[in-house]
Scaffold this motif. Structure first.
Motif, PDB file in Angstrom:
ATOM      1  N   PHE A   1       0.831  -1.207   0.000  1.00 39.50           N
ATOM      2  CA  PHE A   1       0.000   0.000   0.000  1.00 39.50           C
ATOM      3  C   PHE A   1       0.867   1.260   0.000  1.00 39.50           C
ATOM      4  N   LEU A   2       1.870   1.303   0.882  1.00 33.97           N
ATOM      5  CA  LEU A   2       2.750   2.472   0.968  1.00 33.97           C
ATOM      6  C   LEU A   2       3.564   2.665  -0.311  1.00 33.97           C
ATOM      7  N   SER A   3       4.014   1.559  -0.906  1.00 32.75           N
ATOM      8  CA  SER A   3       4.793   1.646  -2.143  1.00 32.75           C
ATOM      9  C   SER A   3       3.982   2.269  -3.274  1.00 32.75           C
ATOM     10  N   GLN A   4       2.727   1.856  -3.392  1.00 30.78           N
ATOM     11  CA  GLN A   4       1.872   2.404  -4.439  1.00 30.78           C
ATOM     12  C   GLN A   4       1.399   3.816  -4.101  1.00 30.78           C
ATOM     13  N   LEU A   5       1.241   4.108  -2.809  1.00 35.34           N
ATOM     14  CA  LEU A   5       0.893   5.468  -2.402  1.00 35.34           C
ATOM     15  C   LEU A   5       2.005   6.441  -2.792  1.00 35.34           C
ATOM     16  N   ASP A   6       3.251   6.035  -2.585  1.00 34.68           N
ATOM     17  CA  ASP A   6       4.389   6.866  -2.973  1.00 34.68           C
ATOM     18  C   ASP A   6       4.339   7.166  -4.476  1.00 34.68           C
ATOM     19  N   TRP A   7       4.090   6.151  -5.276  1.00 38.57           N
ATOM     20  CA  TRP A   7       4.028   6.325  -6.731  1.00 38.57           C
ATOM     21  C   TRP A   7       2.886   7.266  -7.116  1.00 38.57           C
ATOM     22  N   GLN A   8       1.728   7.062  -6.505  1.00 35.41           N
ATOM     23  CA  GLN A   8       0.558   7.891  -6.837  1.00 35.41           C
ATOM     24  C   GLN A   8       0.789   9.358  -6.470  1.00 35.41           C
ATOM     25  N   LEU A   9       1.386   9.601  -5.309  1.00 37.65           N
ATOM     26  CA  LEU A   9       1.638  10.978  -4.903  1.00 37.65           C
ATOM     27  C   LEU A   9       2.596  11.682  -5.862  1.00 37.65           C
ATOM     28  N   MET A  10       3.560  10.959  -6.377  1.00 37.74           N
ATOM     29  CA  MET A  10       4.573  11.567  -7.234  1.00 37.74           C
ATOM     30  C   MET A  10       4.180  11.608  -8.704  1.00 37.74           C
ATOM     31  N   HIS A  11       3.218  10.776  -9.136  1.00 42.02           N
ATOM     32  CA  HIS A  11       2.937  10.677 -10.566  1.00 42.02           C
ATOM     33  C   HIS A  11       1.491  10.972 -10.953  1.00 42.02           C
ATOM     34  N   THR A  12       0.512  10.395 -10.268  1.00 41.49           N
ATOM     35  CA  THR A  12      -0.873  10.616 -10.688  1.00 41.49           C
ATOM     36  C   THR A  12      -1.498  11.845 -10.044  1.00 41.49           C
ATOM     37  N   VAL A  13      -1.138  12.146  -8.795  1.00 43.37           N
ATOM     38  CA  VAL A  13      -1.687  13.320  -8.112  1.00 43.37           C
ATOM     39  C   VAL A  13      -1.352  14.629  -8.827  1.00 43.37           C
TER      40      VAL A  13
END
Length: 317
Positions: free
Chosen positions: A35-47
């Motif tokens: 969950f944290l790994s994908q949250l990091d990606w989402q914050l940096m790329h999709t957000v």
């Protein structure tokens, strides 16, 4: 330069609105690391694309952020391997993942925020004695509690069929009890019988394993729209369905404790992978496509002095 009162990191120049500290708590096998790994990606790329904002690591890629990128690389490269279980003592003293969210000059008020995210093993929270060592938990502005649906009584047999060790049947409750005890122990303003004011986001993970159980039209089978604001109506709909599902899965004691102790809480349905992995050999079987992973943090931001708008009329203001 200012110093974050929660994580003691240097805040970048121009951050007048302070910082937000979020503790992510989850028991072993809950899916917290993925969950944290994908949250990091989402914050940096999709957000950034969704909200038209700039997000970066103000102190560079270090500490937890660096580990999360390593975990994600193992999941998406040729290995396609799930991260190993986090050791209970493995994150002690580890720097949090720190992100700067910047709306830019178009936003006149509350233009930026530094968000510190801490990885907190649930076993370290299961007893009050151990939680007293977790300064970041006591100082957190909000908490994300990660729940494994396979740990609940009605899903434990299904877990074994899939090659999953559901762990102790009481662990999720023990973690919640320790969290409540820690927050009450440290909050001098919370008297007996009063509700805790720390916002609690409950992220129920691995929902991809249960999608077939949900009826057509259920919000638990949708990904939500990528609108430039936090969709409060959609979130409340998901909250109601997740609450009902947890109770059907034997989690009534959990949900009752949360309602009896927290003033502000919200339930979320999360799939960090978007497709069920092979739990027996710890490998991915499909393309990594996270669903609703960033929603708990967006909800927290929407309640933080309304930093994030909750409808289209507020977005861009």
């Amino acid at each position: 330069m200012a110093i974050c009162p929660s994580c003691h990191c240097l805040l970048p120049q121009g951050v007048e609105d302070g910082a937000l500290s979020v503790a992510v708590v989850g028991a072993r096998n809950s899916g917290k690391t993925v969950f944290l790994s994908q949250l990091d990606w989402q914050l940096m790329h999709t957000v950034p694309e969704r909200f038209g904002v700039a997000v970066d690591y103000p102190g560079g890629t270090a500490g937890l952020a660096s580990k999360l990128q390593e975990y994600r690389k193992k999941m998406t490269d040729g290995q396609r391997q799930l991260p190993e279980q986090t050791r209970v003592e493995g994150n002690r003293g580890q720097a949090p993942a720190v992100y700067r969210w910047d709306w830019g000059p178009a936003r006149k008020r509350h233009a930026s925020r530094v968000i510190s995210i801490y990885d907190t093993p649930g076993e370290a929270v299961a007893t009050l004695q151990r939680t007293t060592e977790l300064g970041h938990l006591r100082a957190a502005d909000a908490v994300v509690l990660v729940i494994d649906p396979f740990s609940l009584s009605e899903n434990r047999e299904l877990a074994r069929e899939k090659g999953i060790d559901p762990g102790s049947e009481t662990l999720a409750n023990d973690v919640l009890d320790g969290l409540i005890g820690s927050l009450r122990y440290d909050d001098q303003n919370v008297g007996k019988g009063k509700l805790l004011t720390t916002p609690l986001a409950i992220a129920v993970t691995k929902m991809d394993a249960f999608w077939s159980q949900f009826p057509e039209g259920s919000p638990l089978r949708t990904t939500g729209e990528a609108v430039p604001y936090f969709d409060e109506e959609d979130s409340k709909s998901v909250h109601d369905f997740v609450l009902s599902q947890l109770q059907a899965w034997g989690g009534a004691n959990l949900t009752n404790k949360i309602a009896a102790n927290f003033k502000t809480f919200r339930y979320f349905a999360v799939s960090a992978l978007g497709d069920e992995p092979s739990y027996r050999d710890g490998r991915l079987t499909g393309t990594v496509s996270p669903t609703r992973v960033v929603d708990p943090v967006l909800w927290i931001l929407s309640g933080d002095r309304k930093f994030l708008p909750t409808d289209s009329s507020q977005s861009g203001s």
